[in-house]
Write a protein that holds these residues in place. Structure first.
Motif, PDB file in Angstrom:
ATOM      1  N   VAL A  82       0.983  -1.256   0.124  1.00  0.00           N
ATOM      2  CA  VAL A  82       0.175   0.052   0.028  1.00  0.00           C
ATOM      3  C   VAL A  82       0.854   0.955  -0.104  1.00  0.00           C
ATOM      4  O   VAL A  82       0.662   2.336  -0.756  1.00  0.00           O
ATOM      5  CB  VAL A  82      -1.018  -0.011   1.259  1.00  0.00           C
ATOM      6  N   SER A  83       1.827   1.248   0.823  1.00  0.00           N
ATOM      7  CA  SER A  83       2.720   2.523   1.004  1.00  0.00           C
ATOM      8  C   SER A  83       3.594   2.801  -0.388  1.00  0.00           C
ATOM      9  O   SER A  83       3.644   4.059  -0.887  1.00  0.00           O
ATOM     10  CB  SER A  83       3.518   2.315   2.135  1.00  0.00           C
ATOM     11  N   LEU A  84       4.134   1.613  -0.931  1.00  0.00           N
ATOM     12  CA  LEU A  84       4.988   2.050  -2.002  1.00  0.00           C
ATOM     13  C   LEU A  84       4.123   2.323  -3.366  1.00  0.00           C
ATOM     14  O   LEU A  84       4.685   3.092  -4.160  1.00  0.00           O
ATOM     15  CB  LEU A  84       5.545   0.777  -2.197  1.00  0.00           C
ATOM     16  N   SER A  85       3.006   1.675  -3.322  1.00  0.00           N
ATOM     17  CA  SER A  85       2.154   2.301  -4.544  1.00  0.00           C
ATOM     18  C   SER A  85       1.629   3.498  -4.343  1.00  0.00           C
ATOM     19  O   SER A  85       1.626   4.099  -5.400  1.00  0.00           O
ATOM     20  CB  SER A  85       0.856   1.053  -4.479  1.00  0.00           C
ATOM     21  N   ALA A  86       1.271   3.924  -3.221  1.00  0.00           N
ATOM     22  CA  ALA A  86       0.675   5.291  -2.749  1.00  0.00           C
ATOM     23  C   ALA A  86       1.955   6.328  -3.377  1.00  0.00           C
ATOM     24  O   ALA A  86       1.601   7.212  -3.827  1.00  0.00           O
ATOM     25  CB  ALA A  86       0.206   5.404  -1.469  1.00  0.00           C
ATOM     26  N   VAL A  87       3.117   6.055  -2.662  1.00  0.00           N
ATOM     27  CA  VAL A  87       4.365   6.948  -3.022  1.00  0.00           C
ATOM     28  C   VAL A  87       4.525   6.910  -4.622  1.00  0.00           C
ATOM     29  O   VAL A  87       5.016   7.963  -5.216  1.00  0.00           O
ATOM     30  CB  VAL A  87       5.349   6.333  -2.385  1.00  0.00           C
ATOM     31  N   GLY A  88       4.485   5.810  -5.198  1.00  0.00           N
ATOM     32  CA  GLY A  88       4.589   5.617  -6.585  1.00  0.00           C
ATOM     33  C   GLY A  88       3.736   6.630  -7.447  1.00  0.00           C
ATOM     34  O   GLY A  88       4.010   7.380  -8.356  1.00  0.00           O
ATOM     35  N   LEU A  89       2.363   6.412  -7.251  1.00  0.00           N
ATOM     36  CA  LEU A  89       1.208   7.202  -7.736  1.00  0.00           C
ATOM     37  C   LEU A  89       1.570   8.521  -7.419  1.00  0.00           C
ATOM     38  O   LEU A  89       1.251   9.363  -8.342  1.00  0.00           O
ATOM     39  CB  LEU A  89      -0.016   6.577  -7.153  1.00  0.00           C
ATOM     40  N   ALA A  90       1.886   9.073  -6.225  1.00  0.00           N
ATOM     41  CA  ALA A  90       1.978  10.363  -5.969  1.00  0.00           C
ATOM     42  C   ALA A  90       3.160  11.030  -6.737  1.00  0.00           C
ATOM     43  O   ALA A  90       3.111  12.095  -7.135  1.00  0.00           O
ATOM     44  CB  ALA A  90       2.222  10.432  -4.387  1.00  0.00           C
ATOM     45  N   ALA A  91       4.263  10.238  -6.942  1.00  0.00           N
ATOM     46  CA  ALA A  91       5.226  10.657  -7.713  1.00  0.00           C
ATOM     47  C   ALA A  91       4.941  11.118  -9.233  1.00  0.00           C
ATOM     48  O   ALA A  91       5.287  12.115  -9.486  1.00  0.00           O
ATOM     49  CB  ALA A  91       6.390   9.605  -7.582  1.00  0.00           C
ATOM     50  N   LEU A  92       4.063  10.224  -9.672  1.00  0.00           N
ATOM     51  CA  LEU A  92       3.640  10.522 -10.924  1.00  0.00           C
ATOM     52  C   LEU A  92       2.760  11.455 -11.078  1.00  0.00           C
ATOM     53  O   LEU A  92       2.804  12.064 -12.319  1.00  0.00           O
ATOM     54  CB  LEU A  92       2.899   8.840 -11.456  1.00  0.00           C
ATOM     55  N   ILE A  93       2.073  11.748 -10.202  1.00  0.00           N
ATOM     56  CA  ILE A  93       1.119  12.922 -10.143  1.00  0.00           C
ATOM     57  C   ILE A  93       1.821  14.219 -10.003  1.00  0.00           C
ATOM     58  O   ILE A  93       1.791  15.294 -10.473  1.00  0.00           O
ATOM     59  CB  ILE A  93      -0.412  12.666  -9.351  1.00  0.00           C
ATOM     60  N   GLY A  94       2.500  14.213  -8.773  1.00  0.00           N
ATOM     61  CA  GLY A  94       2.976  15.372  -7.914  1.00  0.00           C
ATOM     62  C   GLY A  94       4.209  15.865  -8.798  1.00  0.00           C
ATOM     63  O   GLY A  94       4.457  17.203  -8.564  1.00  0.00           O
ATOM     64  N   VAL A  95       5.253  15.056  -9.258  1.00  0.00           N
ATOM     65  CA  VAL A  95       6.392  15.459  -9.791  1.00  0.00           C
ATOM     66  C   VAL A  95       5.960  16.459 -10.790  1.00  0.00           C
ATOM     67  O   VAL A  95       6.686  17.624 -11.051  1.00  0.00           O
ATOM     68  CB  VAL A  95       7.456  14.529 -10.052  1.00  0.00           C
ATOM     69  N   PRO A  96       5.552  15.776 -11.899  1.00  0.00           N
ATOM     70  CA  PRO A  96       5.243  16.952 -13.032  1.00  0.00           C
ATOM     71  C   PRO A  96       4.318  17.935 -12.803  1.00  0.00           C
ATOM     72  O   PRO A  96       4.327  19.313 -13.293  1.00  0.00           O
ATOM     73  CB  PRO A  96       4.302  15.906 -14.085  1.00  0.00           C
ATOM     74  N   PHE A  97       3.345  17.920 -11.552  1.00  0.00           N
ATOM     75  CA  PHE A  97       2.409  19.039 -11.498  1.00  0.00           C
ATOM     76  C   PHE A  97       3.172  19.981 -10.711  1.00  0.00           C
ATOM     77  O   PHE A  97       3.105  21.151 -11.096  1.00  0.00           O
ATOM     78  CB  PHE A  97       1.288  18.422 -10.353  1.00  0.00           C
ATOM     79  N   GLY A  98       4.042  19.665  -9.920  1.00  0.00           N
ATOM     80  CA  GLY A  98       4.877  20.634  -9.260  1.00  0.00           C
ATOM     81  C   GLY A  98       5.935  21.231 -10.086  1.00  0.00           C
ATOM     82  O   GLY A  98       6.318  22.650  -9.993  1.00  0.00           O
ATOM     83  N   ILE A 154      -4.888   2.543  -0.731  1.00  0.00           N
ATOM     84  CA  ILE A 154      -3.896   3.365  -1.694  1.00  0.00           C
ATOM     85  C   ILE A 154      -4.121   4.630  -2.060  1.00  0.00           C
ATOM     86  O   ILE A 154      -3.588   5.575  -2.243  1.00  0.00           O
ATOM     87  CB  ILE A 154      -3.489   2.490  -2.768  1.00  0.00           C
ATOM     88  N   VAL A 155      -5.678   4.821  -2.392  1.00  0.00           N
ATOM     89  CA  VAL A 155      -6.238   5.951  -2.774  1.00  0.00           C
ATOM     90  C   VAL A 155      -6.057   7.107  -1.816  1.00  0.00           C
ATOM     91  O   VAL A 155      -5.559   8.521  -1.804  1.00  0.00           O
ATOM     92  CB  VAL A 155      -7.503   5.987  -3.400  1.00  0.00           C
ATOM     93  N   ALA A 156      -6.362   6.540  -0.490  1.00  0.00           N
ATOM     94  CA  ALA A 156      -6.076   7.623   0.661  1.00  0.00           C
ATOM     95  C   ALA A 156      -4.786   8.259   0.859  1.00  0.00           C
ATOM     96  O   ALA A 156      -4.604   9.286   1.151  1.00  0.00           O
ATOM     97  CB  ALA A 156      -7.045   6.989   1.852  1.00  0.00           C
ATOM     98  N   GLN A 157      -3.899   7.213   0.730  1.00  0.00           N
ATOM     99  CA  GLN A 157      -2.481   7.587   1.130  1.00  0.00           C
ATOM    100  C   GLN A 157      -1.994   8.473  -0.118  1.00  0.00           C
ATOM    101  O   GLN A 157      -1.192   9.342   0.194  1.00  0.00           O
ATOM    102  CB  GLN A 157      -1.701   6.338   1.319  1.00  0.00           C
ATOM    103  N   THR A 158      -2.309   8.029  -1.291  1.00  0.00           N
ATOM    104  CA  THR A 158      -1.987   8.822  -2.616  1.00  0.00           C
ATOM    105  C   THR A 158      -2.540  10.200  -2.258  1.00  0.00           C
ATOM    106  O   THR A 158      -1.893  11.191  -2.551  1.00  0.00           O
ATOM    107  CB  THR A 158      -2.639   8.355  -3.860  1.00  0.00           C
ATOM    108  N   ILE A 159      -3.699  10.356  -1.786  1.00  0.00           N
ATOM    109  CA  ILE A 159      -4.154  11.811  -1.570  1.00  0.00           C
ATOM    110  C   ILE A 159      -3.156  12.639  -0.548  1.00  0.00           C
ATOM    111  O   ILE A 159      -3.137  13.902  -0.743  1.00  0.00           O
ATOM    112  CB  ILE A 159      -5.721  11.830  -1.280  1.00  0.00           C
TER     113      ILE A 159
END
Length: 198
Positions: free
Chosen positions: A70-86, A142-147
């Protein structure tokens, strides 16, 4: 306040994992780790944590594997969204940019309990996404942690890329590098800093 939020988040995550294991074993006859359900019974009541680890308790290790997944999947998804957005926020100027930066920084302190409750209400049977049947599943966690993680990744990325942009602005402008190429170039140059942030 931060410690209380972290403790509450841990309790909610542990509860969700326990409910997941309880509800899904009878249906699939397999735990998330793939071990047969008959070997993944309830943990002994009087056993210490050290005893469970040394004895290789299947339920304990199933929970550990699920937590890591759960944690690694959330961090991976957050990176895919957050890095380009930031990076885009750091390199572009648009009306309301300052307000966006303020909101992004404020979301870094988003309480985990609030996010967990919002996801729970959205995925509950009476919620708008209840028909998806994701409540008390790893996907919901995963959704909650990604948010929770995405604003942190985006805000840190924005700061790192903005600092690099000040350093490389003249060179990239002189080379007539487009916005997308700027993002890719600076993200690659800042990869070690970004990995550290993640």
């Amino acid at each position: 306040e931060s410690r209380r939020n972290s403790a509450a988040s841990s309790v909610v995550s542990s509860s969700c994992i326990a409910v997941f294991l309880h509800c899904y074993e009878p249906i699939t006859n397999l735990t998330i780790s793939g071990c047969p359900a008959q070997y993944c019974r309830m943990m002994p009541e009087n056993a210490s944590a050290l005893d469970l680890v040394l004895s290789g308790d299947p339920t304990l290790f199933a929970i550990d594997r699920l937590s890591l997944l759960v944690s690694l999947s959330a961090v991976g998804l957050a990176a895919l969204i957050g890095v380009p957005f930031g990076a885009l926020i750091a390199l572009t100027r648009f009306p309301g940019r300052q307000a966006t930066v303020v909101v992004l920084n404020a979301l870094m302190g988003l309480p985990p309990v609030v996010v967990g409750l919002a996801v729970f209400l959205a995925l509950s049977r009476s919620g708008p996404l209840g028909s998806w049947g994701l409540l008390f599943t790893p996907t919901a966690m995963i959704v909650a942690q990604t948010i929770l993680v995405t604003p942190i990744v985006a805000a840190l990325t924005r700061q790192v890329i903005e600092d690099l942009w000040i350093e490389y602005r003249d060179e990239l402008t002189a080379m007539n590098v487009g916005p997308a190429k700027r993002v890719a170039t600076l993200v690659w140059d800042a990869r070690f800093s970004l990995v550290t942030a993640l």
